[in-house]
Design a protein around this motif. Sequence first.
Motif, mmCIF file in Angstrom:
data_model
loop_
_atom_site.group_PDB
_atom_site.id
_atom_site.type_symbol
_atom_site.label_atom_id
_atom_site.label_comp_id
_atom_site.label_asym_id
_atom_site.label_seq_id
_atom_site.Cartn_x
_atom_site.Cartn_y
_atom_site.Cartn_z
ATOM 1 N N THR A 1 0.749 -1.460 -0.118
ATOM 2 C CA THR A 1 0.061 -0.224 0.043
ATOM 3 C C THR A 1 1.079 0.625 0.171
ATOM 4 O O THR A 1 -0.160 2.266 0.105
ATOM 5 C CB THR A 1 -0.752 -0.189 1.189
ATOM 6 N N THR A 2 1.828 0.923 -0.260
ATOM 7 C CA THR A 2 3.041 1.818 0.034
ATOM 8 C C THR A 2 4.088 2.216 -1.425
ATOM 9 O O THR A 2 5.037 2.553 -0.657
ATOM 10 C CB THR A 2 3.816 2.161 1.412
ATOM 11 N N ALA A 3 3.728 1.060 -2.526
ATOM 12 C CA ALA A 3 4.696 1.254 -3.214
ATOM 13 C C ALA A 3 3.717 1.183 -4.404
ATOM 14 O O ALA A 3 2.686 0.745 -4.177
ATOM 15 C CB ALA A 3 5.182 0.062 -2.630
ATOM 16 N N GLY A 4 3.994 0.753 -5.467
ATOM 17 C CA GLY A 4 3.443 0.959 -6.725
ATOM 18 C C GLY A 4 3.812 0.809 -8.206
ATOM 19 O O GLY A 4 5.582 0.157 -7.842
ATOM 20 N N ILE A 5 3.537 0.167 -9.250
ATOM 21 C CA ILE A 5 3.807 0.151 -10.509
ATOM 22 C C ILE A 5 4.052 1.109 -11.361
ATOM 23 O O ILE A 5 2.256 1.309 -11.592
ATOM 24 C CB ILE A 5 3.810 -1.571 -10.501
ATOM 25 N N THR A 6 4.579 1.809 -12.448
ATOM 26 C CA THR A 6 4.346 2.318 -13.329
ATOM 27 C C THR A 6 5.129 2.030 -14.543
ATOM 28 O O THR A 6 6.627 0.894 -14.750
ATOM 29 C CB THR A 6 4.199 3.766 -13.185
ATOM 30 N N ILE A 7 4.618 2.538 -15.512
ATOM 31 C CA ILE A 7 5.544 2.690 -17.368
ATOM 32 C C ILE A 7 5.874 4.198 -17.296
ATOM 33 O O ILE A 7 4.716 4.907 -17.188
ATOM 34 C CB ILE A 7 4.426 1.760 -18.910
ATOM 35 N N VAL B 1 -1.784 7.335 -6.126
ATOM 36 C CA VAL B 1 -1.718 7.834 -7.710
ATOM 37 C C VAL B 1 -1.483 7.154 -8.912
ATOM 38 O O VAL B 1 -1.917 7.132 -9.582
ATOM 39 C CB VAL B 1 -1.466 9.131 -7.574
ATOM 40 N N VAL B 2 -0.227 6.206 -7.796
ATOM 41 C CA VAL B 2 0.788 5.504 -9.359
ATOM 42 C C VAL B 2 -0.281 4.350 -9.767
ATOM 43 O O VAL B 2 -0.140 4.139 -10.611
ATOM 44 C CB VAL B 2 1.985 5.242 -8.805
ATOM 45 N N GLY B 3 -0.609 3.199 -8.890
ATOM 46 C CA GLY B 3 -1.679 2.360 -9.125
ATOM 47 C C GLY B 3 -0.315 1.176 -8.727
ATOM 48 O O GLY B 3 0.540 1.345 -8.817
ATOM 49 N N ALA B 4 -1.376 0.192 -8.254
ATOM 50 C CA ALA B 4 -0.717 -1.189 -7.569
ATOM 51 C C ALA B 4 -0.125 -2.270 -9.031
ATOM 52 O O ALA B 4 0.060 -2.756 -8.985
ATOM 53 C CB ALA B 4 -1.820 -1.771 -7.153
ATOM 54 N N SER B 5 -0.683 -2.003 -10.689
ATOM 55 C CA SER B 5 -0.081 -2.538 -11.415
ATOM 56 C C SER B 5 -0.436 -1.848 -13.018
ATOM 57 O O SER B 5 -0.412 -1.046 -12.817
ATOM 58 C CB SER B 5 -1.399 -3.292 -11.399
ATOM 59 N N ILE C 1 9.326 12.971 -11.176
ATOM 60 C CA ILE C 1 8.567 12.470 -11.213
ATOM 61 C C ILE C 1 8.551 11.714 -9.314
ATOM 62 O O ILE C 1 7.116 12.960 -9.003
ATOM 63 C CB ILE C 1 8.073 10.927 -11.464
ATOM 64 N N ILE C 2 9.470 11.686 -9.056
ATOM 65 C CA ILE C 2 9.392 11.879 -7.087
ATOM 66 C C ILE C 2 9.473 13.016 -6.496
ATOM 67 O O ILE C 2 8.919 13.626 -5.784
ATOM 68 C CB ILE C 2 10.988 11.452 -7.241
ATOM 69 N N TYR C 3 10.177 14.058 -7.053
ATOM 70 C CA TYR C 3 10.043 15.626 -6.869
ATOM 71 C C TYR C 3 8.600 15.785 -6.484
ATOM 72 O O TYR C 3 8.359 16.860 -6.254
ATOM 73 C CB TYR C 3 11.056 16.509 -7.423
ATOM 74 N N GLY C 4 7.816 15.991 -8.255
ATOM 75 C CA GLY C 4 6.867 16.175 -8.672
ATOM 76 C C GLY C 4 6.100 15.825 -7.585
ATOM 77 O O GLY C 4 4.698 16.130 -6.577
ATOM 78 N N MET C 5 5.564 14.540 -7.159
ATOM 79 C CA MET C 5 4.787 13.820 -5.957
ATOM 80 C C MET C 5 5.367 13.976 -4.953
ATOM 81 O O MET C 5 4.086 14.315 -4.076
ATOM 82 C CB MET C 5 5.342 11.528 -6.219
#
Length: 134
Positions: free
Chosen positions: A44-50, A92-96, A62-66
């Motif tokens: 619940t505190t990590a995610g997957i993105t492309i 926001v990023v999503g789990a999958s 991305i990390i700065y903006g988040m």
Amino acid sequence: MNLFEHHLMMKPRQAMLKITDLIRKDLEESKIKEGIAIIYCPHTTAGITINENADPDVVSDIIYGMEKVFPTSDTAYRHFEGNSHAHMKSSVVGASAHLIISKGALILGIWQDVYFCEFDGPRNRTFYVKLLEG
């Protein structure tokens, strides 16, 4: 069985780690030529993105903006663990992520990679790759 489990030790507090090569190895082992790849993060505190793989500043931005949108230290957060920012970033990023498999390869844009996103490290993490033939 076309379910693969991967373990990561995420040392930074916040980071994005390329995992595309791990997914490609799973695909090679499966021998699937046509289908779908589902990459899933059960945290619940990590995610997957492309996103872009060519310029490392994209990941930093991305990390700065988040962090600007969901700051790590905000005294108004009520969650007792102190990681509300990470829960919001994960949502926001999503789990999958889902990718098409064609001719035995993942369909990704030339500048794309799959990333595991850590928002509450350091932690031991797991993600899964499910490959569906068809």
